[in-house]
Design a protein around this motif. Structure first.
Motif, PDB file in Angstrom:
ATOM      1  N   GLN A 183      -3.685  -9.122   1.204  1.00 27.91           N
ATOM      2  CA  GLN A 183      -3.785  -9.205   2.660  1.00 27.91           C
ATOM      3  C   GLN A 183      -4.891  -8.312   3.215  1.00 27.91           C
ATOM      4  OE1 GLN A 183       0.419  -8.154   3.252  1.00 27.91           O
ATOM      5  NE2 GLN A 183       0.736 -10.189   4.146  1.00 27.91           N
ATOM      6  N   LEU A 184      -5.612  -7.633   2.332  1.00 31.52           N
ATOM      7  CA  LEU A 184      -6.679  -6.728   2.739  1.00 31.52           C
ATOM      8  C   LEU A 184      -8.030  -7.275   2.301  1.00 31.52           C
ATOM      9  CD1 LEU A 184      -5.038  -3.370   1.596  1.00 31.52           C
ATOM     10  CD2 LEU A 184      -4.949  -4.389   3.885  1.00 31.52           C
ATOM     11  N   VAL A 220       0.842  -1.196   0.000  1.00 31.60           N
ATOM     12  CA  VAL A 220       0.000   0.000   0.000  1.00 31.60           C
ATOM     13  C   VAL A 220       0.880   1.249   0.000  1.00 31.60           C
ATOM     14  CG1 VAL A 220      -1.670   1.321   1.369  1.00 31.60           C
ATOM     15  CG2 VAL A 220      -1.942  -1.161   1.095  1.00 31.60           C
ATOM     16  N   ASP A 221       1.975   1.210   0.747  1.00 33.62           N
ATOM     17  CA  ASP A 221       2.896   2.343   0.786  1.00 33.62           C
ATOM     18  C   ASP A 221       3.409   2.683  -0.608  1.00 33.62           C
ATOM     19  OD1 ASP A 221       4.762   4.154   2.463  1.00 33.62           O
ATOM     20  OD2 ASP A 221       6.157   3.024   1.208  1.00 33.62           O
ATOM     21  N   ARG A 222       3.824   1.676  -1.360  1.00 29.53           N
ATOM     22  CA  ARG A 222       4.349   1.896  -2.717  1.00 29.53           C
ATOM     23  C   ARG A 222       3.233   2.367  -3.646  1.00 29.53           C
ATOM     24  NH1 ARG A 222       8.186  -0.380  -6.292  1.00 29.53           N
ATOM     25  NH2 ARG A 222       8.039   0.865  -8.206  1.00 29.53           N
ATOM     26  N   VAL A 231      -1.297  -0.017  10.181  1.00 30.24           N
ATOM     27  CA  VAL A 231      -0.666  -1.306   9.868  1.00 30.24           C
ATOM     28  C   VAL A 231      -0.946  -1.736   8.434  1.00 30.24           C
ATOM     29  CG1 VAL A 231      -0.652  -2.129  12.250  1.00 30.24           C
ATOM     30  CG2 VAL A 231      -2.661  -2.549  10.812  1.00 30.24           C
ATOM     31  N   ALA A 232      -1.969  -1.164   7.796  1.00 33.47           N
ATOM     32  CA  ALA A 232      -2.275  -1.516   6.404  1.00 33.47           C
ATOM     33  C   ALA A 232      -1.239  -0.963   5.438  1.00 33.47           C
ATOM     34  CB  ALA A 232      -3.656  -0.992   6.024  1.00 33.47           C
ATOM     35  N   ARG A 233      -0.456   0.000   5.881  1.00 36.32           N
ATOM     36  CA  ARG A 233       0.467   0.698   4.975  1.00 36.32           C
ATOM     37  C   ARG A 233       1.471  -0.231   4.317  1.00 36.32           C
ATOM     38  NH1 ARG A 233       3.878   6.237   6.374  1.00 36.32           N
ATOM     39  NH2 ARG A 233       5.183   6.214   4.501  1.00 36.32           N
TER      40      ARG A 233
END
Length: 244
Positions: free
Chosen positions: A134-135, A94-96, A126-128
């Protein structure tokens, strides 16, 4: 903010959109509704610059659009797609995913922007650093919404943003979109086959059939059942039947 004048779209020799015209005011959410194959998503993708074979007039914020769009267009106009799993890169965190549009548009301060974007769509920190698989489906669509908004666009194009989600999650995402639209003063076009979804977010809507707009009506007319065109009345009757 958005002007569509006599838009025609061709896929090869097949014309799929015929003389479609409508205007969307700044800050308005306009709906496009119709059955599958009616041309509503094609109109949205043409506005977004994803369909090459079209003619007619398109303008956003007073600027006429051609087949090719510049970087400024893609910063100001963003799109959320129907399938959040298909629209997110499976091998990127998610960060990328959120950092990429910032890099493309040369926007600094990625750390604070990503943190704010996650907060805006009510995703935990924590989702980052998780991957899309995984979501949950609702969380993936929240990531897609965050990605669309992280570069601060003025126009948001929504292509069936809740139809791939569980019914229990749809209302949460619709309410999130309504809150974000108001907070950011966004101009939106929402495509859906679901009249209840359209009625929840849109002040006006266009009904499409066979690649044409057959009627444009206000939300009040939709709720009162005072539509004029036979196809619109059929859609309203079917919606009531499904709700029953």
């Amino acid at each position: 903010m958005i002007e569509v004048e006599r838009l025609n779209v061709h896929f090869g020799h097949n014309q799929v959109v015929h003389d479609v015209s409508f205007h969307v005011a700044p800050g308005e959410t306009f709906g496009l509704v119709g059955e599958s194959g009616s041309g509503k998503s094609t109109v949205l993708r043409t506005i977004a610059g994803l369909v090459p074979g079209w003619d007619g007039g398109l303008a956003v914020d007073g600027k006429a659009l051609g087949p090719k769009r510049d970087r400024a267009f893609f910063k100001s106009v963003q799109m959320v797609f129907q399938d959040p799993y298909g629209s997110l890169h499976p091998r990127q965190t998610v960060d990328r995913i959120l950092a990429e549009p910032l890099a493309v548009h040369g926007i600094a301060d990625a750390e604070s922007r990503i943190t704010r974007a996650l907060e805006e769509v009510a995703l935990p920190r924590v989702a980052r650093f998780r991957y899309p698989h995984q979501l949950s489906g609702g969380q993936r669509q929240r990531v897609a919404i965050a990605r669309a908004l992280i570069a601060d666009p003025s126009v948001l194009l929504l292509d069936e943003p809740t139809s791939a989600l569980d019914v229990s999650v749809q209302a949460e995402v619709l309410n999130l979109l309504a809150d974000l639209r108001q907070a950011r003063q966004l101009t939106c076009i929402l495509v859906s086959h679901n009249l209840a979804v359209i009625g929840h977010l849109c002040g006006r809507l266009a009904v499409m059939q066979g690649g044409r707009i057959v009627e444009i009506l206000r939300q009040e007319q939709l709720r009162d059942g005072t539509a004029q065109h036979a196809h619109t009345r059929e859609l309203i009757a079917l919606s009531h039947e499904l709700e029953g």
